[in-house]
Design an enzyme around this catalytic site. Sequence first.
Site, PDB file in Angstrom:
ATOM      1  N   ASP A   1       0.910  -1.352  -0.128  1.00  0.00           N
ATOM      2  CA  ASP A   1      -0.064   0.044   0.190  1.00  0.00           C
ATOM      3  C   ASP A   1       0.740   1.317   0.127  1.00  0.00           C
ATOM      4  OD1 ASP A   1      -2.049  -1.677   0.199  1.00  0.00           O
ATOM      5  OD2 ASP A   1      -2.908  -0.870   2.111  1.00  0.00           O
TER       6      ASP A   1
ATOM      7  N   HIS B   1       3.817  -2.369   2.996  1.00  0.00           N
ATOM      8  CA  HIS B   1       3.854  -0.761   2.637  1.00  0.00           C
ATOM      9  C   HIS B   1       5.137  -0.636   1.757  1.00  0.00           C
ATOM     10  CE1 HIS B   1       0.927  -0.971   5.502  1.00  0.00           C
ATOM     11  NE2 HIS B   1       0.179  -0.042   5.120  1.00  0.00           N
TER      12      HIS B   1
END
Length: 239
Positions: free
Chosen positions: A55, A199
């Site tokens: 993400d 991430h």
Amino acid sequence: MRRLTATTAAAGAILVAAGAVADLLPTATAITAVRRLCPTLAGRGDPGHVALTFDDGPHPVATPLLLDRLDELSVRATFFLLADQVLRCPRIAYEIGRCGHEVAVHGLRHDAPTRPWRARTDLVRAYETIVDGTGARPAWYRPPYGVLTTSRAAAARRLGLRTVLWTSDGRDWAAGADGDSVARRVLGSLDGGGTVLLHDSDVAAVPGSWRSTLDAVGTVVGHCRRQGWVVGPLRDHGM
């Protein structure tokens, strides 16, 4: 007349507040125990496959390093992009798809759902920005913070996006995280058919937190392969 106007204004405010509360009711999906009751939403797929997802990118430093690391591991993943980041790093956004990875929508920016009346407009802008920047048409949506509101869910459906969250979170965004702690957290809750959340950016995290992600990826992929699980993007997850 003034009294009527005041009454009307008060009623309008109550309706707006009620609408906001109703919009936020589905946010329980951000809670791990609730996600277990919604296996498809959580990203539960083929028991022989693990979906690897990232993400908050693209990031000017972290994403290219991660792309190189994934290439070394011969692994492809799904990247949930922020449109604001795509505009800042258009070349890197394009490179994600060119390297064979799957691009998906994370949102216009990494914000909390405070304006339900803007959900559709913001998501359309995010989708179009990501399509323009990568040349790919995303199939998946993951809301920031995992907070899926009614307005966000409806906006995603109108765009033909399937919403997916995760089953294993490495908490690589947290202060004090390192490669070992991130890998332990992921593997402590991971089984075949799971979806891993990591991430490739620190835009909504502790500065430099992406380094722990880079250090953890090899350990996570190696463990999965020893278990006989294929690691790949959501498009191959059998959902």
